[in-house]
Design a protein around this motif. Structure first.
Motif, PDB file in Angstrom:
ATOM      1  N   THR A 106      38.293   5.027  54.560  1.00  3.57           N
ATOM      2  CA  THR A 106      37.371   5.283  55.725  1.00  3.57           C
ATOM      3  C   THR A 106      36.016   4.843  55.238  1.00  3.57           C
ATOM      4  OG1 THR A 106      36.789   7.179  54.437  1.00  3.57           O
ATOM      5  CG2 THR A 106      38.510   7.481  55.961  1.00  3.57           C
ATOM      6  N   PRO A 107      35.292   4.512  56.085  1.00  2.29           N
ATOM      7  CA  PRO A 107      34.013   4.059  55.744  1.00  2.29           C
ATOM      8  C   PRO A 107      33.537   4.706  54.495  1.00  2.29           C
ATOM      9  CG  PRO A 107      34.065   4.176  57.808  1.00  2.29           C
ATOM     10  CD  PRO A 107      35.158   4.867  57.450  1.00  2.29           C
ATOM     11  N   GLY A 108      33.584   6.088  54.356  1.00 11.46           N
ATOM     12  CA  GLY A 108      32.899   6.919  53.730  1.00 11.46           C
ATOM     13  C   GLY A 108      33.537   6.621  51.900  1.00 11.46           C
ATOM     14  N   GLN A 109      34.847   6.552  52.237  1.00  6.57           N
ATOM     15  CA  GLN A 109      35.418   6.153  50.895  1.00  6.57           C
ATOM     16  C   GLN A 109      35.005   4.564  50.280  1.00  6.57           C
ATOM     17  OE1 GLN A 109      39.447   6.641  52.250  1.00  6.57           O
ATOM     18  NE2 GLN A 109      39.648   8.325  50.947  1.00  6.57           N
ATOM     19  N   MET A 110      34.846   3.860  51.297  1.00  5.36           N
ATOM     20  CA  MET A 110      34.360   2.688  50.949  1.00  5.36           C
ATOM     21  C   MET A 110      32.917   2.485  50.365  1.00  5.36           C
ATOM     22  SD  MET A 110      35.330  -0.570  51.655  1.00  5.36           S
ATOM     23  CE  MET A 110      34.709  -2.340  51.229  1.00  5.36           C
ATOM     24  N   VAL A 111      32.015   3.357  50.634  1.00  4.94           N
ATOM     25  CA  VAL A 111      30.794   3.393  50.311  1.00  4.94           C
ATOM     26  C   VAL A 111      30.688   4.099  48.849  1.00  4.94           C
ATOM     27  CG1 VAL A 111      28.472   4.312  50.348  1.00  4.94           C
ATOM     28  CG2 VAL A 111      29.558   3.645  52.408  1.00  4.94           C
ATOM     29  N   SER A 163      22.487   1.039  59.494  1.00  5.81           N
ATOM     30  CA  SER A 163      22.139   2.595  59.410  1.00  5.81           C
ATOM     31  C   SER A 163      23.065   3.228  58.842  1.00  5.81           C
ATOM     32  CB  SER A 163      21.832   2.669  61.045  1.00  5.81           C
ATOM     33  OG  SER A 163      23.105   2.581  61.769  1.00  5.81           O
ATOM     34  N   ASP A 164      24.486   2.783  59.027  1.00  4.12           N
ATOM     35  CA  ASP A 164      25.586   3.636  58.543  1.00  4.12           C
ATOM     36  C   ASP A 164      25.483   3.773  57.012  1.00  4.12           C
ATOM     37  OD1 ASP A 164      26.946   3.624  60.948  1.00  4.12           O
ATOM     38  OD2 ASP A 164      28.417   2.108  60.124  1.00  4.12           O
ATOM     39  N   LEU A 184      30.068  12.196  52.152  1.00  2.00           N
ATOM     40  CA  LEU A 184      29.739  10.989  53.019  1.00  2.00           C
ATOM     41  C   LEU A 184      30.968  10.939  53.918  1.00  2.00           C
ATOM     42  CD1 LEU A 184      29.368   8.353  50.136  1.00  2.00           C
ATOM     43  CD2 LEU A 184      27.856   9.475  51.600  1.00  2.00           C
ATOM     44  N   GLY A 185      32.353  11.731  53.726  1.00  2.00           N
ATOM     45  CA  GLY A 185      33.068  11.849  54.943  1.00  2.00           C
ATOM     46  C   GLY A 185      32.515  12.364  56.170  1.00  2.00           C
ATOM     47  N   ASP A 186      31.721  13.323  55.818  1.00  3.80           N
ATOM     48  CA  ASP A 186      31.057  13.938  57.030  1.00  3.80           C
ATOM     49  C   ASP A 186      29.926  13.196  57.624  1.00  3.80           C
ATOM     50  OD1 ASP A 186      32.470  16.254  56.165  1.00  3.80           O
ATOM     51  OD2 ASP A 186      30.695  17.376  55.368  1.00  3.80           O
TER      52      ASP A 186
END
Ligand SMILES: Nc1nc2c(ncn2[C@@H]2O[C@H](COP(=O)(O)OP(=O)(O)OP(=O)(O)O)[C@@H](O)[C@H]2O)c(=O)[nH]1
Ligand SMILES: Nc1nc2c(ncn2[C@@H]2O[C@H](COP(=O)(O)OP(=O)(O)OP(=O)(O)O)[C@@H](O)[C@H]2O)c(=O)[nH]1
Ligand SMILES: [K+]
Ligand SMILES: [Mg+2]
Ligand SMILES: [Mg+2]
Lengths: 279, 297
Positions: free
Chosen positions: B69-74, B25-26, B9-11
């Protein structure tokens, strides 16, 4: 059948079908992409598309559809049966014993599961059912020395086949895998080429963990072939497609029930058609 | 095999370089990775679809905290949703019924019913100080009754003496009678493994259920089970009224997506986990642990 254009929506439906048969995301995507390349935007029926998939899958499986061939010169041909817990090792030994007996071979069974409660009694009943002697040791005896004794006995009796049962073990347990290696080391003292076959028994209801099972058992005990059990259920065993692609190990037979006669040769075409829900 | 969902997800978000609130879309881009992760963990496809829909709805529009980060959030949203769906509150085996409390063990062949019967009986005896009787109703598998008898001997739990030729429904009846007359608190009934599509055997277990009216019906399933988990769980639930699930072989390295599949289609709580072959290898279900495993974290 109504024809419709092979479009993205149809392809996704088909990919879903493959995933639900346990082929795994990667293999399902690969097969779907192949099909898309060949037929995208062409008018096809759902039947035709499934058939095309079945053909692609059968092509992958045909080279691995090889029965367990017993070398008559070995006397005995030693078959070690391994796998994780509860997959159907002991039952498969019973079924193989029945098949070999029907071919007039002399078969000896070794009760190498010295751990699980009543594992020895279970194999003894299979011995009675199939008319094969069962070599067993005292409770909790060492599996390796039991296997050694069984090989000695089978040689003395001039048996054609020795089927060695082993305790179920998870591939991620190093100590249990070492124990299995020891069994092999010890019987190799008497016959350096033994075991001549090492069969890994997989349960068709298993999902993607089958990869790890094959990988580990293969690297640790040199698996020479697979048997897939419990295909009489609704699980389709699709993971075997990815396994064939990745490892190319022979699939000797499939289990389709709990009885002595419920072992079938692995038929690549029939298996592929069943995966795709074609009768 | 699996690099961890956080990394993947980080990527995704690295490519998107978005900040602020999570846009639709994210989230959808991230959920494609989550879908793959769940499928690789053997969560059944229909359950994956439901899960993704729920988690997507929760994630869209969420303010991304400055500290993450948004990735960690998701990942956190996905993880929390997963834990919730698996059942955040532990649900122990329930014994709140007149003694002797009948517990029926059911499941596919080789899933671990007999072993789990022994383990649970041992736990109820030693930890909860209950007087437990075990009975094997498996008249099919070679030496099945002998297996349970040996486990009884190993754990010091009483087993119903075997009467040759007696059929499962009669054995169940006799077990309950003995349980009543001899003052047992719990009677555990181990059944033969059966396929959910085996009409005759499913009718048999339904008849057993009618006869003893079990307080708990525990469906024993292998943690390695693939996509078929939904069919198995649904049918057993319909035919025998499952009250709880036991997941075995959690000591293996399977990602255990079947837990979510079964919980998803039956709504039944996962009550216990088998973590080894020995009689003490039984634990309460840990949703956090299984959620982490399913996500490969
Ligand atoms: N339906 C069905 N059941 C099977 C098949 N093969 C085995 N079984 C059943 O699966 C269960 C486990 O089989 P076993 O042969 O004891 O398995 P195992 O691998 O020896 O088990 P462990 O020694 O405990 O690791 C038994 O109830 C068998 O009757 C099959 O092909 N179909
Ligand atoms: N590693 C591990 N093995 C387990 C666990 N639970 C059961 N087993 C093993 O799984 C195998 C099958 O267990 P059984 O209890 O015989 O399974 P079953 O469901 O009663 O089998 P059938 O009666 O033939 O349907 C045995 O080898 C057990 O030791 C577990 O939690 N972890
Ligand atoms: K199994
Ligand atoms: Mg066995
Ligand atoms: Mg059993």
């Amino acid at each position: 059948f109504t024809k419709r254009k092979l479009d993205d929506a149809t392809l996704e439906e088909l990919e879903d079908l493959l995933i639900q048969a346990d082929l795994g995301v990667k293999t399902a995507a690969k097969l779907t992409a192949n099909l898309a390349r060949e037929r995208f935007d062409k008018e096809v029926t759902s039947e035709e598309v499934r058939q095309a998939f079945a053909d692609d899958i059968a092509e992958i499986l045909t080279p691995v559809a090889l029965p367990l061939a017993i070398d008559p010169a070995l006397k005995p041909h030693v078959v070690l049966v391994v796998g994780v817990n509860g997959t159907g090792k002991t039952t498969t030994i019973g079924k193989l014993a029945k098949q070999f007996r029907d071919q007039k071979k002399k078969v000896v069974l070794a009760a190498g599961d010295t751990f699980r409660a009543a594992a020895v009694e279970q194999l003894k009943i299979w011995g009675e059912r199939t008319g094969c002697p069962v070599i067993a040791g005292p409770e909790n005896c060492d599996a390796a020395s039991l296997a050694f004794d069984a090989l000695k006995q089978a040689k003395a009796d001039g048996a054609d086949v020795l089927l060695i049962d082993t305790a179920g073990r998870l591939h991620n347990k190093a100590a249990l895998m070492d124990e299995l290696k020891k069994v092999i080391r010890v019987i190799a003292k008497m016959d350096p080429a033994a075991p001549h076959s090492t069969v890994l028994v997989l349960d068709a209801t298993t999902g993607q963990n089958a990869h790890a099972q094959v990988e580990t058992f293969r690297s640790m005990v040199n698996v020479t072939g697979l048997v897939m059990t419990k295909l009489d259920g609704t699980a389709r065993g699709g993971v075997v497609v990815a396994l064939a692609d990745a490892f190319g190990l022979p699939v000797h037979a499939v289990g389709v029930g709990e009885g002595a006669d419920d072992l079938r040769p692995f038929d690549a075409n029939a298996f592929a058609r069943n995966l795709m829900g074609l009768e | 095999m699996f690099d961890g969902l956080t990394g993947k997800l980080g990527d995704v978000f690295e490519r998107l370089k978005r900040r602020g609130a999570l846009s639709e879309s994210d989230v959808q881009a991230a959920m494609r990775e989550v879908r793959v992760a769940l499928l690789e963990a053997d969560v059944a496809l229909p359950v994956v679809k439901d899960f993704i829909a729920q988690a997507t709805e929760r994630a869209i529009g969420k303010e991304v905290l400055r500290s993450v980060t948004p990735g960690q959030m998701v990942v956190k949203i996905v993880h929390d949703t997963l834990v919730e769906m698996l059942g955040s509150e532990p649900e122990p085996v329930d014994l709140n019924a007149p003694a002797p409390v009948p517990i029926l063990m059911v499941g596919l062949q080789g899933s671990g019913k007999t072993t789990t019967t022994g383990k649970l009986a041992r736990r109820l005896t030693q930890r909860d100080k209950k007087k437990v009787l075990m009975a094997s109703l498996d008249v099919y598998r070679p030496a099945a009754q002998e297996q349970l008898r040996i486990l009884g001997e190993q754990t010091g739990v009483a087993t119903l003496p075997v009467v040759k030729g007696e059929q499962p429904v009669s054995i169940a009846k006799r077990a309950m009678t003995v349980g009543r007359l001899q003052g047992y608190d719990v009677v555990m009934l181990d059944t033969a493994g059966r396929l959910h599509i085996d009409e005759a055997l499913m009718a048999e277990v339904a008849a057993i259920r009618e006869t003893v009216d079990p307080h708990e019906v525990l469906l024993v399933v292998d943690a390695m089970t693939g996509q078929d988990a939904v069919n198995v769980a649904r049918t057993f639930k319909e035919r025998v009224g499952v009250t709880g699930i036991v997941m075995t072989r959690v000591d293996g390295d399977a990602r255990g997506g079947a837990a979510l599949s079964m919980r998803g289609v039956t709504g039944c709580p996962i009550k216990l986990m088998g973590v080894g072959e020995k009689m003490d290898a039984l634990e309460d279900f840990h949703p956090q642990r299984i959620a982490g495993r399913i996500l490969g974290m």
